[in-house]
Design an enzyme around this catalytic site. Structure first.
Site, PDB file in Angstrom:
ATOM      1  N   GLU A 180      -3.706  12.471  42.306  1.00  0.00           N
ATOM      2  CA  GLU A 180      -3.709  13.514  43.330  1.00  0.00           C
ATOM      3  C   GLU A 180      -4.769  14.542  43.004  1.00  0.00           C
ATOM      4  OE1 GLU A 180      -0.285  15.651  44.690  1.00  0.00           O
ATOM      5  OE2 GLU A 180       0.988  13.871  44.663  1.00  0.00           O
ATOM      6  N   GLU A 239       5.017  13.977  39.759  1.00  0.00           N
ATOM      7  CA  GLU A 239       5.053  15.370  39.311  1.00  0.00           C
ATOM      8  C   GLU A 239       6.369  15.878  38.716  1.00  0.00           C
ATOM      9  OE1 GLU A 239       3.384  17.857  42.388  1.00  0.00           O
ATOM     10  OE2 GLU A 239       1.367  17.167  41.895  1.00  0.00           O
TER      11      GLU A 239
END
Length: 349
Positions: free
Chosen positions: A278, A168
């Protein structure tokens, strides 16, 4: 994440080549994150190593090895993502691996490999080291490439290791410079590990929705040393709560029209594939509804989506963590969370 499957098991992806287009109605990879080695790492890439909580009973933590054995045997999962803080692996950017800490992390990797699943090595630092962005004022691209060179050397012989370059990235000022950072890591990995998959992360928290227009065009330029794109997979995340943070127990969207349909179109146009490493939600009726719908779309578009990995099992508390996918054990019997049962498991346990 911030801070921090209803078909028969499909054939594994061939190494050092993008998987062929599939019309089976089922993605190839299904699994969950086994978190713990990333605990203590903030979204600014600062890691308090005293808060790392290895998901291994041999190291005083939860039985992550047992969880993976259960998920693999009883639920048909064939991929696990193993987050770890960059600082846990090396004391400073560019330095050799910390032998003691790497040995601990490797215990989790070996437990994953023992299930015969694919195992994602995930550096969980948000494109940063102590609030400094890699290649843009922080550690150099060479220093970042160095840790990947060392990890790739350790696992070069393991064909089921997947290299997840960075968790991320967010608020990265220059996406083209970030693509250069990703390229440096790919080049370093390919120098010693020619065949395994490598996951290419974009900006905006690796958002599946933002990928086609923001990060994707820059990442398309990242290539193998031989000029090919074989094995280079676009890494995306997508949660289903009201602010896309993955911090709420209720879900409000399946993300199909806003994220995954546009992403599928973009992937096909560019002859690329993506992996959602995710996704998840609370163990609630709303999340079962929307996550199952999202997963059904990925399965129906398995030519461009390789799979999805839920967040999260491992060292979280099944009793208190909002997005827990931690199974509970009674004697020799494991019981899955309701969301894993409803949407993520390929077969009933």
């Amino acid at each position: 994440m911030f801070s921090a499957l209803t078909a028969a098991l499909a054939l594994a992806v061939a190494v050092y080549a993008l998987p062929a287009a599939r019309d089976t109605g089922a993605v190839q990879f299904v699994g969950t994150n086994i978190a713990g080695f990333d605990f203590g790492c903030s979204i600014q890439g600062a890691c308090n190593l005293t808060q790392a909580y290895p998901p291994l009973s041999a190291l005083g933590g939860p039985d992550g090895a047992g969880q993976m054995q259960h998920f693999s045997k009883d639920d048909g999962m064939n991929m696990f993502r193993l987050p770890v803080g960059w600082q846990f692996l090396v004391p400073s950017p560019g330095s050799p691996l910390d032998s003691a800490n790497f040995a601990k992390y490797d215990q989790l990797v070996q437990a994953c490999l023992a299930t015969d699943a694919y195992c994602i090595i995930d550096i969980h630092n948000y494109a940063r080291w102590n609030n400094q962005i890699i290649g843009q004022g922080g550690p150099t691209n060479d220093q970042f490439a160095n840790v990947w060179s060392q990890l790739a050397t350790k696992y070069a012989a393991q064909q089921k290791i997947v290299f997840g370059i960075m968790n991320e990235p967010h608020d990265v000022p220059d996406i083209d410079k970030w693509a250069d950072t990703v390229q440096a890591a790919v080049t370093a990995i390919r120098a010693v590990a020619a065949k395994q998959m490598i996951l290419l992360p974009g900006n905006d928290w690796t958002s599946a929705q933002q990928m086609p227009t923001k990060s994707g065009p820059a990442l398309l330029k990242v290539k193998n040393p031989d000029g090919s794109f074989d094995g280079l997979i676009i890494d995306v995340h997508k949660y289903l709560d009201s602010d896309n943070s993955g911090t709420h127990t209720e879900c409000v969207t399946d993300n199909i029209s806003t994220a995954f349909q546009p992403l599928a179109t973009w992937l096909r146009a560019n002859k690329r594939q993506a992996l959602n490493t995710e996704t998840g939600g609370g163990n609630t009726a709303s999340c079962a509804k929307y996550l199952c719908s999202q997963i059904a779309f990925l399965n129906a578009n398995s030519d461009v989506f390789l799979g999805y990995v839920g967040w999260s099992a491992g060292a979280f508390s099944a009793a208190t963590y909002e997005l827990s996918e931690v199974p509970t054990k009674n004697g020799n019997t494991w019981t899955d969370s309701s969301l894993v049962k409803a949407c993520i498991a390929r077969k009933s346990s």
